[in-house]
Design an enzyme around this catalytic site. Structure first.
Site, PDB file in Angstrom:
ATOM      1  N   HIS A  33       1.160 -14.187  54.569  1.00 36.45           N
ATOM      2  CA  HIS A  33       0.587 -12.847  54.747  1.00 36.45           C
ATOM      3  C   HIS A  33      -0.603 -12.641  53.805  1.00 36.45           C
ATOM      4  O   HIS A  33      -1.615 -12.047  54.185  1.00 36.45           O
ATOM      5  CB  HIS A  33       1.638 -11.770  54.419  1.00 36.45           C
ATOM      6  CG  HIS A  33       2.826 -11.769  55.322  1.00 36.45           C
ATOM      7  ND1 HIS A  33       4.095 -12.032  54.883  1.00 36.45           N
ATOM      8  CD2 HIS A  33       2.945 -11.519  56.652  1.00 36.45           C
ATOM      9  CE1 HIS A  33       4.946 -11.933  55.891  1.00 36.45           C
ATOM     10  NE2 HIS A  33       4.273 -11.638  56.980  1.00 36.45           N
ATOM     11  N   SER A  72       7.487 -18.576  55.615  1.00 34.81           N
ATOM     12  CA  SER A  72       8.068 -17.533  56.461  1.00 34.81           C
ATOM     13  C   SER A  72       9.165 -16.822  55.683  1.00 34.81           C
ATOM     14  O   SER A  72       9.851 -17.444  54.868  1.00 34.81           O
ATOM     15  CB  SER A  72       8.680 -18.181  57.713  1.00 34.81           C
ATOM     16  OG  SER A  72       9.479 -17.247  58.402  1.00 34.81           O
ATOM     17  N   MET A  78       4.905  -7.053  59.207  1.00 35.50           N
ATOM     18  CA  MET A  78       6.161  -6.302  59.086  1.00 35.50           C
ATOM     19  C   MET A  78       6.682  -6.359  57.644  1.00 35.50           C
ATOM     20  O   MET A  78       7.851  -6.061  57.400  1.00 35.50           O
ATOM     21  CB  MET A  78       7.197  -6.850  60.066  1.00 35.50           C
ATOM     22  CG  MET A  78       6.729  -6.682  61.510  1.00 35.50           C
ATOM     23  SD  MET A  78       8.076  -6.478  62.655  1.00 35.50           S
ATOM     24  CE  MET A  78       8.846  -8.063  62.531  1.00 35.50           C
ATOM     25  N   GLY A  79       5.822  -6.759  56.703  1.00 32.97           N
ATOM     26  CA  GLY A  79       6.223  -6.763  55.298  1.00 32.97           C
ATOM     27  C   GLY A  79       7.092  -7.949  54.932  1.00 32.97           C
ATOM     28  O   GLY A  79       7.056  -8.971  55.615  1.00 32.97           O
ATOM     29  N   ALA A  80       7.897  -7.812  53.849  1.00 34.85           N
ATOM     30  CA  ALA A  80       8.635  -8.936  53.242  1.00 34.85           C
ATOM     31  C   ALA A  80       7.628 -10.065  52.995  1.00 34.85           C
ATOM     32  O   ALA A  80       7.769 -11.182  53.481  1.00 34.85           O
ATOM     33  CB  ALA A  80       9.792  -9.393  54.133  1.00 34.85           C
ATOM     34  N   GLN A 124       9.827  -4.104  68.955  1.00 29.61           N
ATOM     35  CA  GLN A 124       9.707  -5.535  69.246  1.00 29.61           C
ATOM     36  C   GLN A 124      10.985  -6.315  68.933  1.00 29.61           C
ATOM     37  O   GLN A 124      10.989  -7.541  68.970  1.00 29.61           O
ATOM     38  CB  GLN A 124       8.497  -6.140  68.538  1.00 29.61           C
ATOM     39  CG  GLN A 124       8.592  -6.204  67.030  1.00 29.61           C
ATOM     40  CD  GLN A 124       7.266  -6.595  66.411  1.00 29.61           C
ATOM     41  OE1 GLN A 124       6.310  -5.829  66.428  1.00 29.61           O
ATOM     42  NE2 GLN A 124       7.190  -7.804  65.873  1.00 29.61           N
ATOM     43  N   GLU A 172      -2.111 -18.327  62.902  1.00 25.59           N
ATOM     44  CA  GLU A 172      -1.965 -19.309  63.998  1.00 25.59           C
ATOM     45  C   GLU A 172      -0.516 -19.742  64.142  1.00 25.59           C
ATOM     46  O   GLU A 172      -0.117 -20.273  65.166  1.00 25.59           O
ATOM     47  CB  GLU A 172      -2.836 -20.547  63.718  1.00 25.59           C
ATOM     48  CG  GLU A 172      -4.306 -20.325  63.992  1.00 25.59           C
ATOM     49  CD  GLU A 172      -5.143 -21.544  63.684  1.00 25.59           C
ATOM     50  OE1 GLU A 172      -4.605 -22.562  63.178  1.00 25.59           O
ATOM     51  OE2 GLU A 172      -6.358 -21.489  63.929  1.00 25.59           O
ATOM     52  N   GLN A 187       1.691 -15.236  69.997  1.00 24.56           N
ATOM     53  CA  GLN A 187       1.274 -13.869  69.675  1.00 24.56           C
ATOM     54  C   GLN A 187      -0.255 -13.794  69.601  1.00 24.56           C
ATOM     55  O   GLN A 187      -0.878 -12.862  70.119  1.00 24.56           O
ATOM     56  CB  GLN A 187       1.887 -13.452  68.338  1.00 24.56           C
ATOM     57  CG  GLN A 187       1.370 -12.137  67.811  1.00 24.56           C
ATOM     58  CD  GLN A 187       2.152 -11.667  66.601  1.00 24.56           C
ATOM     59  OE1 GLN A 187       3.222 -11.106  66.733  1.00 24.56           O
ATOM     60  NE2 GLN A 187       1.638 -11.908  65.425  1.00 24.56           N
TER      61      GLN A 187
HETATM   62  P1  AMP Z   1       5.084 -10.860  60.483  1.00 25.50           P
HETATM   63  O1  AMP Z   1       5.156  -9.990  59.282  1.00 25.50           O
HETATM   64  O2  AMP Z   1       6.080 -11.957  60.490  1.00 25.50           O
HETATM   65  O3  AMP Z   1       5.051 -10.057  61.764  1.00 25.50           O
HETATM   66  O4  AMP Z   1       3.677 -11.606  60.420  1.00 25.50           O
HETATM   67  C1  AMP Z   1       2.486 -10.888  60.228  1.00 25.50           C
HETATM   68  C2  AMP Z   1       1.306 -11.808  60.369  1.00 25.50           C
HETATM   69  O5  AMP Z   1       1.393 -12.857  59.397  1.00 25.50           O
HETATM   70  C3  AMP Z   1       1.227 -12.492  61.746  1.00 25.50           C
HETATM   71  O6  AMP Z   1      -0.134 -12.515  62.164  1.00 25.50           O
HETATM   72  C4  AMP Z   1       1.731 -13.893  61.446  1.00 25.50           C
HETATM   73  O7  AMP Z   1       1.222 -14.866  62.332  1.00 25.50           O
HETATM   74  C5  AMP Z   1       1.176 -14.094  60.043  1.00 25.50           C
HETATM   75  N1  AMP Z   1       1.896 -15.182  59.352  1.00 25.50           N
HETATM   76  C6  AMP Z   1       3.238 -15.317  59.195  1.00 25.50           C
HETATM   77  N2  AMP Z   1       3.528 -16.477  58.564  1.00 25.50           N
HETATM   78  C7  AMP Z   1       2.334 -17.084  58.323  1.00 25.50           C
HETATM   79  C8  AMP Z   1       1.964 -18.321  57.706  1.00 25.50           C
HETATM   80  N3  AMP Z   1       2.869 -19.154  57.204  1.00 25.50           N
HETATM   81  N4  AMP Z   1       0.643 -18.623  57.628  1.00 25.50           N
HETATM   82  C9  AMP Z   1      -0.299 -17.773  58.129  1.00 25.50           C
HETATM   83  N5  AMP Z   1      -0.010 -16.601  58.720  1.00 25.50           N
HETATM   84  C10 AMP Z   1       1.284 -16.260  58.824  1.00 25.50           C
END
Ligand code: AMP
Length: 291
Positions: A37, A185, A30-32, A61, A148, A153
């Site tokens: 990522h 995060s 979802m970016g940011a 979502q 992970e 998810q």
């Molecule tokens: P999101 O943009 O938050 O929806 O996350 C997109 C993807 O990045 C998802 O598969 C998350 O599990 C992964 N992700 C987010 N934070 C981390 C992290 N600290 N380490 C590894 N993968 C991550």
């Protein structure tokens, strides 16, 4: 790097890639963007010949319109980061491009989407599973990469792919962490300075559990007690989830742990919920950022 906003243009390019026999990797986000990522992007680049990195804040979502509109967005910065890492294609569609008016079809699950985080956020995993099903069909990737960190998810995606026979391999990527051990995060940036400091209690908690497990403790009750005790030391955080689950099925674990097990944690600091996970016995499975 090419940025695509439409399904049609992305598919035209991917069709040519497939004709040339290219292995296609897909990283939905979802970016940011943060280091976590980019770790997913690097895993895809290392094992696939084309990487499609999606940036799409998916309204389906979110449990409230307010959360959706206040979700952090930084597309220009994100695109620059992806180009630097060497990603081939960034797919950044509009909401209208993905969800046409009158959309009625959803992917839902009997159990997995309703427990733990799913119970706290009704409809969340239904929205996640549906956008993933749709983008798996749009992109036709050989592999898709997931963190992970969002363990529930990951389990849900694996289940959906198996149940509905999507021809894609799901790859789980170890959690990327800030130097103090807190999982990277975009939510970390929303914490106050005091709360960000206090969040270190989360990795401290799973490390204490891991030490005990490593020393031979197999009582789930005892391991959960230790996790709770460490978390409760920090009064700024409110424990929301603390649970042990089977790594493959996500089923509740027996009192005596016999199968591969993951500790799931969610702790709220002010308005921000942080989540983390640790697979018992997998001490080395984290990546630490150097920034
Ligand atoms: P999101 O943009 O938050 O929806 O996350 C997109 C993807 O990045 C998802 O598969 C998350 O599990 C992964 N992700 C987010 N934070 C981390 C992290 N600290 N380490 C590894 N993968 C991550």
């Amino acid at each position: 790097m090419i940025v695509f906003n439409t399904i049609k243009n992305l598919q035209a390019t991917l069709t040519k890639d497939r004709e040339k026999g290219k292995i296609i990797g897909f990283v939905p986000t979802m970016g940011a963007l943060h280091a976590g990522h980019l770790t997913l992007a690097r895993h895809s680049l290392a094992t696939c010949q084309r990487t499609v990195f999606m940036i799409f804040v998916n309204p389906k979502q979110f449990c409230s319109d307010e959360d959706f509109s206040s979700y952090p967005r930084s597309l220009v910065k994100d695109v620059a980061l992806l180009a630097k890492v060497g990603v081939d294609y960034c797919f950044a569609p509009s909401v209208e491009e993905i969800w046409s008016e009158g959309h009625e079809t959803f992917v839902d699950m009997d159990q997995l989407s309703r427990v733990l985080l799913g119970k706290q956020r009704p409809g969340h995993f239904r929205g996640v599973a549906t956008i993933l099903a749709k983008t798996f069909n749009i992109i036709g990737a050989n592999k898709a990469f997931f963190g992970e960190k969002d363990f529930q998810q990951l389990i849900i995606v694996r289940r959906m792919v198996k149940d509905l026979a999507f021809p894609v391999e799901i790859v789980g990527v170890p959690t990327c962490r800030d130097p103090d051990g807190v999982a990277s995060s975009s939510r970390n940036l929303l914490l106050t300075a005091e709360d960000r400091k206090a969040a270190v209690v989360i990795p401290q908690s799973w490390r204490a559990v891991e030490r005990l497990y490593h020393a031979g403790e197999r009582s789930s009750k005892r391991l959960l007690e230790v996790a709770r005790k460490v978390l409760e030391k920090e009064k700024r955080g409110k424990i929301e989830i603390i649970d042990l689950r089977n790594v493959e099925t996500f089923a509740n674990v027996e009192e005596a742990i016999k199968k591969p097990t993951v500790l799931i944690l969610a702790v709220r600091f002010g308005k921000i919920q942080l989540i983390d996970q640790h697979i018992l016995g997998s001490n080395a499975s984290c990546i630490y950022t150097t920034e």
